[in-house]
Design a protein around this motif. Structure first.
Motif, short mmCIF file in Angstrom:
data_model
loop_
_atom_site.label_atom_id
_atom_site.label_comp_id
_atom_site.label_asym_id
_atom_site.label_seq_id
_atom_site.Cartn_x
_atom_site.Cartn_y
_atom_site.Cartn_z
N LEU A 54 28.06 -102.93 -10.07
CA LEU A 54 28.97 -104.03 -9.77
C LEU A 54 30.03 -103.58 -8.77
CD1 LEU A 54 29.53 -105.68 -13.25
CD2 LEU A 54 28.78 -106.83 -11.19
N ALA A 55 30.63 -102.42 -9.03
CA ALA A 55 31.68 -101.91 -8.15
C ALA A 55 31.17 -101.63 -6.74
CB ALA A 55 32.29 -100.63 -8.75
N GLU A 56 29.92 -101.22 -6.63
CA GLU A 56 29.34 -100.90 -5.33
C GLU A 56 28.73 -102.13 -4.65
OE1 GLU A 56 26.65 -97.65 -6.00
OE2 GLU A 56 28.28 -96.27 -6.52
N GLY A 57 28.84 -103.29 -5.28
CA GLY A 57 28.36 -104.53 -4.67
C GLY A 57 26.85 -104.69 -4.65
N ARG A 58 26.15 -103.96 -5.49
CA ARG A 58 24.68 -104.06 -5.53
C ARG A 58 24.18 -105.24 -6.34
NH1 ARG A 58 23.17 -97.74 -6.73
NH2 ARG A 58 24.13 -96.88 -4.84
N VAL A 59 25.07 -105.80 -7.16
CA VAL A 59 24.70 -106.91 -8.04
C VAL A 59 25.79 -107.97 -7.96
CG1 VAL A 59 24.17 -107.56 -10.42
CG2 VAL A 59 23.58 -105.28 -9.62
N SER A 60 25.40 -109.22 -7.95
CA SER A 60 26.36 -110.32 -7.98
C SER A 60 27.19 -110.25 -9.26
CB SER A 60 25.60 -111.65 -7.91
OG SER A 60 26.40 -112.70 -8.41
N PRO A 61 28.52 -110.19 -9.15
CA PRO A 61 29.35 -110.07 -10.36
C PRO A 61 29.16 -111.20 -11.36
CG PRO A 61 30.64 -109.59 -8.40
CD PRO A 61 29.31 -110.11 -7.92
N GLU A 62 29.09 -112.44 -10.87
CA GLU A 62 28.96 -113.57 -11.80
C GLU A 62 27.63 -113.50 -12.55
OE1 GLU A 62 29.63 -118.41 -11.87
OE2 GLU A 62 29.13 -117.43 -9.97
N TRP A 63 26.55 -113.20 -11.83
CA TRP A 63 25.24 -113.08 -12.45
C TRP A 63 25.22 -111.93 -13.44
CZ3 TRP A 63 20.50 -110.20 -10.35
CH2 TRP A 63 19.38 -110.48 -11.14
N ALA A 64 25.68 -110.75 -13.01
CA ALA A 64 25.64 -109.57 -13.87
C ALA A 64 26.48 -109.77 -15.12
CB ALA A 64 26.13 -108.35 -13.09
N ASN A 65 27.66 -110.33 -14.97
CA ASN A 65 28.53 -110.54 -16.13
C ASN A 65 27.91 -111.51 -17.13
OD1 ASN A 65 30.52 -108.74 -15.31
ND2 ASN A 65 31.61 -110.30 -14.14
N ARG A 66 27.24 -112.53 -16.62
CA ARG A 66 26.57 -113.47 -17.52
C ARG A 66 25.41 -112.81 -18.25
NH1 ARG A 66 26.32 -116.86 -21.44
NH2 ARG A 66 24.55 -118.28 -21.35
N VAL A 67 24.59 -112.07 -17.52
CA VAL A 67 23.45 -111.39 -18.14
C VAL A 67 23.93 -110.38 -19.18
CG1 VAL A 67 21.55 -109.77 -17.69
CG2 VAL A 67 21.87 -111.76 -16.22
N ARG A 68 24.97 -109.65 -18.86
CA ARG A 68 25.49 -108.64 -19.80
C ARG A 68 26.06 -109.27 -21.06
NH1 ARG A 68 28.69 -104.17 -16.45
NH2 ARG A 68 30.32 -105.09 -17.68
N SER A 69 26.67 -110.45 -20.93
CA SER A 69 27.36 -111.04 -22.08
C SER A 69 26.47 -111.91 -22.96
CB SER A 69 28.55 -111.88 -21.60
OG SER A 69 28.12 -113.01 -20.87
N MET A 70 25.38 -112.44 -22.40
CA MET A 70 24.59 -113.39 -23.19
C MET A 70 23.73 -112.68 -24.23
SD MET A 70 21.95 -114.57 -20.13
CE MET A 70 21.44 -116.05 -20.94
N PRO A 71 23.36 -113.35 -25.32
CA PRO A 71 22.49 -112.74 -26.32
C PRO A 71 21.14 -112.39 -25.71
CG PRO A 71 23.48 -114.77 -27.15
CD PRO A 71 23.78 -114.71 -25.69
N LYS A 72 20.66 -111.19 -26.04
CA LYS A 72 19.38 -110.71 -25.51
C LYS A 72 18.47 -110.32 -26.68
CE LYS A 72 22.03 -108.07 -23.00
NZ LYS A 72 23.24 -108.90 -22.89
N TYR A 73 17.22 -110.76 -26.59
CA TYR A 73 16.20 -110.40 -27.57
C TYR A 73 15.15 -109.59 -26.84
CZ TYR A 73 18.42 -113.71 -30.70
OH TYR A 73 19.33 -114.36 -31.50
N VAL A 74 14.90 -108.38 -27.35
CA VAL A 74 13.98 -107.47 -26.67
C VAL A 74 12.78 -107.21 -27.56
CG1 VAL A 74 13.69 -105.19 -25.65
CG2 VAL A 74 15.89 -106.38 -25.43
N VAL A 75 11.59 -107.51 -27.02
CA VAL A 75 10.35 -107.27 -27.75
C VAL A 75 9.92 -105.83 -27.51
CG1 VAL A 75 7.93 -107.91 -27.97
CG2 VAL A 75 9.67 -109.69 -27.57
N SER A 76 9.99 -105.02 -28.56
CA SER A 76 9.63 -103.61 -28.43
C SER A 76 9.39 -103.01 -29.80
CB SER A 76 10.74 -102.83 -27.71
OG SER A 76 10.46 -101.45 -27.70
#
Length: 199
Positions: free
Chosen positions: A76-98
């Motif tokens: 995020l700090a290096e501008g490689r990822v859109s902050p709004e997108w990354a923050n949403r993905v990081r904060s939303m509930p995630k279910y991982v099949v593994s």
């Protein structure tokens, strides 16, 4: 009841493998090789809105690792990822099949380690809203096979690879779809939305 939506980048000949070149596939890296600045701007805006509209993410194990690596404070700090997108993905509930994941490496993760079809069916009943799947090719194929996928969103890149993994390499039967939407993104990308016809 939730709506399971698979969203993915794909080449013109249907390849989904190694878009960023990190997997070492000989024809990988096609994402950045095939986009201009305007394409990337539209792509980012669409990805961001899609994440904002979804209730949860459903990921396969390898895709979870990929996103956990990229949605970091450093990127995020290096501008490689859109902050709004990354923050949403990081904060939303995630279910991982593994069946092997012990340390999800980022927050708000529930591991689905049992029988995939049963656990995803239960998740679909429990969630009210969109359940978004990024990539996760093996998981996607299983859900397509068991008619659990409701919608397919594809961003088609203007390149033909001739070889590589595709979503639809193997299905036991025909899978009819209904075209919902199509539009151009930037100068060279096409975005298609299909609904699976459940019969």
């Amino acid at each position: 009841m939730g709506k399971i939506i698979l969203t993915s980048n794909v080449t013109l000949d249907g390849v989904v493998q190694d878009p960023d070149g990190a997997e070492g596939f000989e024809r990988g890296g096609w994402f950045h090789q095939s986009v201009g600045a305007g394409d990337l701007q539209d792509w980012t805006a669409r990805e961001t809105q899609e994440a904002l509209d979804a209730e949860v993410l459903l990921l396969g194990g390898r895709t979870n690792e990929w996103f956990a690596d990229r949605m970091t404070e450093r990127n995020l700090a290096e501008g490689r990822v859109s902050p709004e997108w990354a923050n949403r993905v990081r904060s939303m509930p995630k279910y991982v099949v593994s069946s092997t994941l012990e340390d999800p490496r980022w927050g708000n993760v529930t591991v689905l380690g049992g029988e995939v079809v049963k656990e995803v069916s239960e998740l679909k009943r429990k969630v009210d809203g969109e359940i978004l799947i990024y990539a996760s090719y093996q998981l996607a194929r299983t859900l397509i096979e068991h008619n659990l996928l409701d919608e397919l969103r594809l961003v088609v890149f203007p390149v033909v690879l001739g070889t590589g993994l595709r979503f639809f390499d193997e299905t036991s039967d025909k899978k009819p779809l209904h075209l919902v939407n199509t539009r151009k993104m930037g100068d060279g990308l096409l975005f298609y939305t299909y609904e699976f016809v459940q019969g």
